[in-house]
Each structure stands twice: as structure tokens, then as C-alpha cells.
Design a protein around this motif. Structure first.
Motif, PDB file in Angstrom:
ATOM      1  N   GLU A   1     -10.972  -7.172   2.183  1.00  0.00           N
ATOM      2  CA  GLU A   1      -9.564  -6.911   2.491  1.00  0.00           C
ATOM      3  C   GLU A   1      -9.388  -6.452   3.935  1.00  0.00           C
ATOM      4  OE1 GLU A   1      -9.990  -5.806  -1.948  1.00  0.00           O
ATOM      5  OE2 GLU A   1     -11.064  -5.286  -0.116  1.00  0.00           O
ATOM      6  N   ARG A   2      -8.230  -6.763   4.482  1.00  0.00           N
ATOM      7  CA  ARG A   2      -7.907  -6.306   5.834  1.00  0.00           C
ATOM      8  C   ARG A   2      -6.950  -5.111   5.806  1.00  0.00           C
ATOM      9  NH1 ARG A   2     -10.294  -9.623   9.377  1.00  0.00           N
ATOM     10  NH2 ARG A   2      -9.335  -8.515  11.126  1.00  0.00           N
ATOM     11  N   VAL A   3      -6.400  -4.821   4.651  1.00  0.00           N
ATOM     12  CA  VAL A   3      -5.603  -3.607   4.460  1.00  0.00           C
ATOM     13  C   VAL A   3      -6.285  -2.800   3.369  1.00  0.00           C
ATOM     14  CG1 VAL A   3      -3.374  -2.644   3.775  1.00  0.00           C
ATOM     15  CG2 VAL A   3      -3.451  -4.719   5.166  1.00  0.00           C
ATOM     16  N   ILE A   4      -6.606  -1.560   3.678  1.00  0.00           N
ATOM     17  CA  ILE A   4      -7.318  -0.729   2.706  1.00  0.00           C
ATOM     18  C   ILE A   4      -6.627   0.626   2.567  1.00  0.00           C
ATOM     19  CG2 ILE A   4      -9.570  -1.834   2.996  1.00  0.00           C
ATOM     20  CD1 ILE A   4     -10.349   0.386   4.923  1.00  0.00           C
ATOM     21  N   ARG A   5      -6.804   1.211   1.395  1.00  0.00           N
ATOM     22  CA  ARG A   5      -6.236   2.532   1.108  1.00  0.00           C
ATOM     23  C   ARG A   5      -7.405   3.509   0.995  1.00  0.00           C
ATOM     24  NH1 ARG A   5      -3.900   1.423  -3.433  1.00  0.00           N
ATOM     25  NH2 ARG A   5      -1.740   1.164  -2.754  1.00  0.00           N
ATOM     26  N   VAL A   6      -7.471   4.465   1.916  1.00  0.00           N
ATOM     27  CA  VAL A   6      -8.629   5.357   1.966  1.00  0.00           C
ATOM     28  C   VAL A   6      -8.235   6.801   1.655  1.00  0.00           C
ATOM     29  CG1 VAL A   6      -9.824   3.893   3.628  1.00  0.00           C
ATOM     30  CG2 VAL A   6      -8.425   5.777   4.453  1.00  0.00           C
ATOM     31  N   PHE A   7      -9.209   7.525   1.128  1.00  0.00           N
ATOM     32  CA  PHE A   7      -9.043   8.940   0.807  1.00  0.00           C
ATOM     33  C   PHE A   7     -10.279   9.692   1.292  1.00  0.00           C
ATOM     34  CE2 PHE A   7      -6.795   6.419  -2.307  1.00  0.00           C
ATOM     35  CZ  PHE A   7      -5.569   7.048  -2.427  1.00  0.00           C
TER      36      PHE A   7
ATOM     37  N   GLN B   1      -2.836   9.328   0.230  1.00  0.00           N
ATOM     38  CA  GLN B   1      -3.270   8.021   0.716  1.00  0.00           C
ATOM     39  C   GLN B   1      -3.111   7.855   2.225  1.00  0.00           C
ATOM     40  OE1 GLN B   1      -0.916   4.919  -1.126  1.00  0.00           O
ATOM     41  NE2 GLN B   1       0.954   5.489  -0.064  1.00  0.00           N
ATOM     42  N   LYS B   2      -4.058   7.138   2.786  1.00  0.00           N
ATOM     43  CA  LYS B   2      -3.992   6.696   4.176  1.00  0.00           C
ATOM     44  C   LYS B   2      -4.142   5.183   4.155  1.00  0.00           C
ATOM     45  CE  LYS B   2      -4.236   6.645   8.722  1.00  0.00           C
ATOM     46  NZ  LYS B   2      -3.033   6.915   9.535  1.00  0.00           N
ATOM     47  N   ILE B   3      -3.120   4.464   4.618  1.00  0.00           N
ATOM     48  CA  ILE B   3      -3.155   3.004   4.616  1.00  0.00           C
ATOM     49  C   ILE B   3      -3.630   2.520   5.981  1.00  0.00           C
ATOM     50  CG2 ILE B   3      -1.863   0.892   4.196  1.00  0.00           C
ATOM     51  CD1 ILE B   3      -2.030   2.757   1.777  1.00  0.00           C
TER      52      ILE B   3
ATOM     53  N   GLY C   1       0.816  -1.207   0.000  1.00  0.00           N
ATOM     54  CA  GLY C   1       0.000   0.000   0.000  1.00  0.00           C
ATOM     55  C   GLY C   1       0.848   1.254   0.000  1.00  0.00           C
ATOM     56  N   PHE C   2       1.874   1.288   0.845  1.00  0.00           N
ATOM     57  CA  PHE C   2       2.759   2.450   0.890  1.00  0.00           C
ATOM     58  C   PHE C   2       3.380   2.721  -0.480  1.00  0.00           C
ATOM     59  CE2 PHE C   2       3.642   1.666   5.666  1.00  0.00           C
ATOM     60  CZ  PHE C   2       2.610   2.524   6.016  1.00  0.00           C
ATOM     61  N   MET C   3       3.711   1.655  -1.201  1.00  0.00           N
ATOM     62  CA  MET C   3       4.336   1.817  -2.518  1.00  0.00           C
ATOM     63  C   MET C   3       3.340   2.262  -3.581  1.00  0.00           C
ATOM     64  SD  MET C   3       7.153  -1.291  -2.761  1.00  0.00           S
ATOM     65  CE  MET C   3       6.030  -2.642  -2.379  1.00  0.00           C
ATOM     66  N   GLY C   4       2.053   2.305  -3.219  1.00  0.00           N
ATOM     67  CA  GLY C   4       1.028   2.709  -4.178  1.00  0.00           C
ATOM     68  C   GLY C   4       0.574   1.579  -5.071  1.00  0.00           C
ATOM     69  N   ASN C   5       0.926   0.354  -4.718  1.00  0.00           N
ATOM     70  CA  ASN C   5       0.623  -0.795  -5.569  1.00  0.00           C
ATOM     71  C   ASN C   5      -0.731  -1.416  -5.229  1.00  0.00           C
ATOM     72  OD1 ASN C   5       3.135  -0.353  -6.705  1.00  0.00           O
ATOM     73  ND2 ASN C   5       4.160  -1.865  -5.422  1.00  0.00           N
ATOM     74  N   ASP C   6      -1.130  -2.354  -6.042  1.00  0.00           N
ATOM     75  CA  ASP C   6      -2.410  -3.052  -5.866  1.00  0.00           C
ATOM     76  C   ASP C   6      -2.381  -3.855  -4.566  1.00  0.00           C
ATOM     77  OD1 ASP C   6      -4.654  -4.787  -6.097  1.00  0.00           O
ATOM     78  OD2 ASP C   6      -4.574  -4.619  -8.278  1.00  0.00           O
ATOM     79  N   ILE C   7      -3.365  -3.631  -3.691  1.00  0.00           N
ATOM     80  CA  ILE C   7      -3.401  -4.358  -2.415  1.00  0.00           C
ATOM     81  C   ILE C   7      -4.664  -5.211  -2.279  1.00  0.00           C
ATOM     82  CG2 ILE C   7      -1.896  -2.798  -1.137  1.00  0.00           C
ATOM     83  CD1 ILE C   7      -4.366  -1.423  -0.008  1.00  0.00           C
TER      84      ILE C   7
ATOM     85  N   ASN D   1      -8.021   0.373  -3.783  1.00  0.00           N
ATOM     86  CA  ASN D   1      -7.017  -0.634  -3.450  1.00  0.00           C
ATOM     87  C   ASN D   1      -6.226  -1.116  -4.659  1.00  0.00           C
ATOM     88  OD1 ASN D   1      -7.559  -0.519  -0.754  1.00  0.00           O
ATOM     89  ND2 ASN D   1      -8.693  -2.430  -0.635  1.00  0.00           N
ATOM     90  N   GLY D   2      -6.527  -0.561  -5.824  1.00  0.00           N
ATOM     91  CA  GLY D   2      -5.748  -0.901  -7.007  1.00  0.00           C
ATOM     92  C   GLY D   2      -4.455  -0.102  -7.052  1.00  0.00           C
ATOM     93  N   ASP D   3      -3.705  -0.261  -8.121  1.00  0.00           N
ATOM     94  CA  ASP D   3      -2.453   0.474  -8.299  1.00  0.00           C
ATOM     95  C   ASP D   3      -2.773   1.947  -8.545  1.00  0.00           C
ATOM     96  OD1 ASP D   3      -0.069   1.643  -9.457  1.00  0.00           O
ATOM     97  OD2 ASP D   3       0.659  -0.397  -9.774  1.00  0.00           O
TER      98      ASP D   3
END
Length: 573
Positions: free
Chosen positions: A492-498, A471-473, A113-119, A542-544
Motif C-alpha cells: 500500500e502507498r497509504v498506511i495507518r500507523v500507530f 491514527q496517523k495517516i 483512512g481519515f474516516m477510519g475505513n479499510d484502506i 489498514n483495516g476498518d
């Protein structure tokens, strides 16, 4: 070099292996003979995985031994036992395993997620009580292969960790099997430590080179048998700053402090290793004490020659030794010596402060250094004169750097502008971010621009069009059953929110799950909690998102408010 990852279900298992030399990917599903053949053909190579030291290597060894991989999986994950305890045979299997996981508290998905990749994750449940369908296996393989690729990216982003491991092995003539050891374990091997039990944890000494008068009662506190308890501590003002003396490093700072002028940051060079050498505070489990001195001397020689890269591996051995002395599982375990280092380190730093506080203003003290404010550069001579006398007496060495501006929330959150223009920062708000630590980067940048260049946070935030910067992971821990976006259950248990301006977007929540807590407090069952530090309206991506522009619905006002709140936290408004 091979990168690998196992997935284990009740009636199925699979592994994806990527070979960096041949640039090929091998997928093996429920075929132990094929895996055994692959292992035999590649057992002289390094196998790297994420958390492979704690998990994947034991699944591999279980299959090689014709054990049920699901039983080993549950032994590790459900029973929470070390895989090495499952069978003594595991230790006899040759495997040059390297674990890419540097911080065991950060999951691979969070780093992705930090790398901005698909999670995104597989929708196939690991609790399925039947054979997986072909379609389910195909999906699991797809995501497993993705994770192996991501492990390789994490590896490359922290390649210095692997290089340090290899250099330690090469420099100290260790066998390649040591690639599976932690740096602390490597240090114990290098120093030829053997397990010795000690029963004198609090029988530490106070060295006679410490000379305190105003604060002598702190020495008396440590000598009092009633205080020899890790739950005891003493809070006092030192140089008009609150300090706590206990069983860790000394810390104190002027909270919500912002100022410009002439400041000196004085760090004690290699403080804990120097204490261990000068006062014989090394672990008593080290067979040859000269070994530690050899490592220390080599490191200091390389450092003085400006060979920063070459000295790093020796620094690892020196610094990891102190922590290992408090680790019951380490061969270096010697808590009395650790307390000797810790207690005398605090008192020695207090000694330095006592000698300086009448002439200069203390701004911050930390484990191995202090920051004082001077009236002018003319004071530097007297300041260094006092420091030099302290160095001669204590046999320590100080490095001095000039600071021209300090923005300090507290001892753990500050930003320093050095005389040469370099920026040093610490703490969640202003720390230096990177590809593997990249949460709310736009807010971090906005604060730095504001404090260093006087740029309004609105300008920084409103002029950024890179979605990744916002991004907020978020990771939903095992204490919760699942996450919610509004009333929609998340897989998912890890999400990227805005933060979102759209009224169609809801907040993000998590549902309580801990059986232990539910047993004690049934009312906690299915309790819904808002996920902290997120907007009341969010959208999830959660995509790239690399090279993705910000959408119109991004709520920039939310990020501006967060930045302004953090500024107020720093300056005390």
C-alpha cells in the motif's frame, strides 16, 4: 445518481457503477458494447467519481469512441496531459460528470483512512504485461467496488459541496453540463467572462483613500519599478511585530503568545470583493461589471437576513473570482487587477493598524483582519471610533468580536476563546477536525483540553480507548518506490500507523525512486528515509478501525510526548 470508477491495465479494463436510485451495482469488464448500452440508458443522469473530471470521464469517453483506454490512461498518467487534449470528440459526448474530489492534493485512500475505513489496496500490479487471470480480475473488482462505496461516503461527508454546485447552476440558469466545472470555472461563466490578454501586470495603482504617514515608505516601495517582481519583498516591524510585504495577504503575529484579557478581532467584511467593487478592481474580462455587484448585493442581503445557507453560493462566486484573476487558465485571468486587490488590501490593513497602534496593542494581523488587545472594555468606544473613521474613508466595513483568551504559536497556528465561549482555531496543531481531516486527533484534543480547560495531556490521552483517535495517516508519494515496515516491503502507498511499545514492531520508512533525481545523483538510488512524524516503533492497521479499542501495545507515552512538544512550541519553551 451514479457513482463510478475505472481501472485500466494493458490488456484489461473494468468499471464499477453504483446507482443510488435503484441501489444496484453494475460491473463491466472488457465489454465495450455493454458499457455503451449502459451509457445510453443513463446518459441523462449525473455520473460522480473521485478525480473523474481529470481521469474517469475520459476513460469512459475513450471506450465509447472505440479508442484504446490504455492509451488514454497513459496519455493522462504517464504523459501528464489533460484528457480533453487526447481527442476533440470527447467534448461532443454528453456526460453530466461531477467530481467528488474537492482537494486535488488529497487522495481517496487518505480520506478513507481519515474516516477510519479499510484502506487496503489490490495486490495486482498495474504494470502487468498480459491478460489478468480470473482471480486477479476478481480481486481488482472487489477493491474497485470498495473505492466506489468510499467515494459515496466522501460525497455524503461533504454534501454541501455538491449542493453548492447544484444551487449555482439553478440560481444562475446554467445548463446541467456545468456540473463538470470547477467553482472557479462556474464563476467565470456566471460573470460572462471572455478571454482577453493583458500586458500590464505590474501597472497597479495605489488608491487615494489610503493615508499612511509612519509607514508611507511601504507605499514608496510598491511604487519603485525595481520592486515590481514577485521575488521581491520587504520585511519590517509594524506595531512591534515582524511583517512581510510582498504579493499576498498581510500577515504578522506575536509568536508564542498566551494571554487572557479583552481582545478585539476586527474582520473586514468581504474584503477582496469589496475592494473589487469599490475601486473597480474586477477582472476586465467580465462583460458586464454590474453582474458582480448584483451577486455581491444579493449575498450581503441574505447574510444580513441571517440566511447563512442561502448566501453561501453567492460567496463562492465572489471569493473565487480573486484567485481566478491569477490563474492563467481562467477566463477571468487579469493579474493587474489581482495585484491591485492584493497591494491595496495590504496597505489598507496597514493603514488601520497605523491608526490603532498608539492606543492599543497589536496581537495579530492577517489577510482581512486584525486582533488588538484593549486595557479594558472602556477602551472599546475609542477603538470603534477609530475603526469607524477608517471605514468611512476607505469605504470598507468591519465586524468586531470580543476574545477573552488567545493561545498563539504564530500567525498560522492559534486558538481563540471568544467572549461567548465559542472556540476558533487554525493550524495543524489545533484546527477543527472532521471525518475527512482526522490525523492524530487525540493530540489535537489533548492540546485543546490543556489550553482551554487546563486538563493535563496525560489525562486526555490515558483515558481514551478509541483506536481511531490515535491514527496517523501516511501517504508515500510518487517520489518514492515503496514503503517499508522495518525491512518488509509494503504494497500500500497509504498506511495507518500507530506508536507501539512492542519490541517486535519496527519503524516505517520509504525508498527513494525519482528517476530524475537518480539521474543527477546516483547515490539517491534506493536511499531509505524514515517517514516523518512517526514513532521509531509502529504497528500498522489498514483495516476498518471504527469502534475498535486500543490494544495494550499502543505506546501512549509517545502521544503524550508529541502533545507536550506541541505545547512547548506554542508557549515558546
Amino acid at each position: 445518481m451514479l457513482f463510478y470508477d475505472f481501472e485500466v491495465f494493458k490488456h484489461d479494463w473494468l468499471v464499477v457503477i453504483k446507482d443510488t436510485d435503484t441501489k444496484t451495482t453494475t460491473t463491466i469488464v472488457n465489454n465495450s458494447d455493454k458499457l455503451k448500452k449502459y451509457y445510453e440508458d443513463h446518459k441523462e443522469e449525473i455520473w460522480a467519481g473521485y478525480n473523474s473530471r481529470g481521469y474517469d470521464q475520459y476513460i469512459l469517453k475513450a471506450i465509447l469512441c472505440d479508442f484504446n483506454p490504455k492509451e488514454v490512461n497513459d496519455f493522462i498518467i504517464v504523459k501528464r496531459k489533460g484528457g480533453w487534449r487526447y481527442s476533440k470528440i470527447f467534448s461532443q459526448i454528453k456526460l453530466y460528470n461531477y467530481d467528488v474530489m474537492v482537494n486535488r492534493f488529497i487522495s481517496l485512500k487518505k480520506l478513507e483512512g481519515f474516516m477510519g475505513n479499510d484502506i487496503r489496496e489490490t495486490t495486482v500490479s498495474f504494470d502487468i504485461d498480459r491478460k489478468l487471470t480470473d482471480k486477479e480480475l476478481e480481486e481488482v473488482v472487489f477493491y474497485c467496488e470498495h473505492d466506489v462505496g468510499q467515494t459515496m461516503k466522501v460525497f455524503l461527508n461533504q454534501i454541501e459541496e455538491f449542493n453548492a454546485h447544484i444551487e449555482l447552476i439553478k440560481n444562475f440558469n446554467l445548463p446541467l453540463r456545468c456540473i463538470n466545472k470547477t467553482k472557479s470555472q462556474l464563476s467565470a461563466i456566471i460573470l460572462e467572462a471572455t478571454e482577453i490578454k493583458h500586458e500590464d501586470e505590474f501597472e497597479y495603482e495605489i488608491v487615494d483613500t489610503i493615508k499612511l504617514s509612519k509607514y508611507k515608505h511601504i507605499i514608496d516601495w510598491y511604487k519603485d519599478p525595481l520592486n515590481k517582481d514577485y521575488n521581491k519583498r520587504i520585511n519590517i516591524k509594524v506595531a512591534n511585530i515582524n511583517h512581510t510585504f510582498a504579493w499576498g495577504g498581510l500577515h504578522g503575529a506575536r509568536n508564542t503568545y498566551v494571554d487572557e484579557g479583552i481582545f478585539v478581532n476586527s474582520d473586514i467584511c468581504s474584503f477582496y470583493p469589496s475592494l473589487m467593487l469599490e475601486y473597480n478592481f474586477q477582472s476586465r474580462n467580465i462583460r458586464d461589471k454590474n453582474k458582480y455587484k448584483e451577486v455581491y448585493d444579493t449575498r450581503m442581503k441574505l447574510k444580513n437576513e441571517g440566511k447563512k445557507k442561502e448566501q453561501q453560493i453567492f460567496k463562492i462566486v465572489l471569493n473565487s473570482t480573486y484567485g481566478a484573476m491569477k490563474d492563467k487558465l481562467s477566463l477571468l485571468f487579469d493579474p493587474r487587477q489581482a495585484n491591485n486587490v492584493c497591494v491595496n488590501g495590504q496597505l489598507m490593513l496597514l493603514d488601520l493598524i497605523e491608526k490603532l497602534e498608539d492606543d492599543f496593542e497589536l496581537i495579530q494581523s492577517n489577510t482581512d483582519g486584525v486582533i488588538f488587545k484593549l486595557n479594558s472594555k472602556d477602551d472599546l468606544y475609542l477603538y470603534k471610533q477609530i475603526c469607524d473613521e477608517w471605514c468611512r474613508r476607505t469605504r470598507m466595513t468591519l465586524d468586531h468580536d470580543i476574545i477573552k483568551k488567545i493561545v498563539q504559536k504564530d500567525v498560522n497556528n492559534y486558538l481563540l476563546v471568544m467572549e461567548n465561549g465559542d472556540i476558533k482555531s487554525k493550524g495543524a496543531y489545533v484546527k477543527e477536525l472532521n471525518q475527512l481531516d482526522n490525523d492524530l486527533p487525540i493530540v489535537n484534543k489533548a492540546l485543546k483540553d490543556y489550553f482551554i480547560e487546563n486538563v493535563p495531556v496525560e489525562y486526555t490521552i490515558n483515558n481514551c480507548s478509541n483506536l481511531k483517535e490515535f491514527q496517523k495517516i501516511v501517504k508515500i508519494s510518487g517520489k518514492y518506490k515503496y514503503g517499508l515496515h522495518g525491512d518488509k516491503k509494503l504494497s500500500e502507498r497509504v498506511i495507518r500507523v500507530f506508536a507501539s511499545r512492542s519490541k517486535l514492531d519496527m519503524g516505517v520508512y520509504k525508498v527513494k525512486a525519482s528517476n530524475a533525481e537518480i539521474g543527477k545523483k546516483p547515490e539517491l538510488l534506493n536511499r531509505v528515509e524514515k517517514i516523518g512524524n512517526t514513532s521509531k516503533r509502529c504497528f500498522i492497521e489498514n483495516g476498518d478501525i471504527n469502534n475498535v479499542n486500543t490494544p495494550l501495545k499502543l505506546d501512549r507515552k509517545y502521544y503524550i510526548e508529541v502533545a507536550n512538544k506541541r505545547i512547548r512550541d506554542f508557549i515558546g519553551l
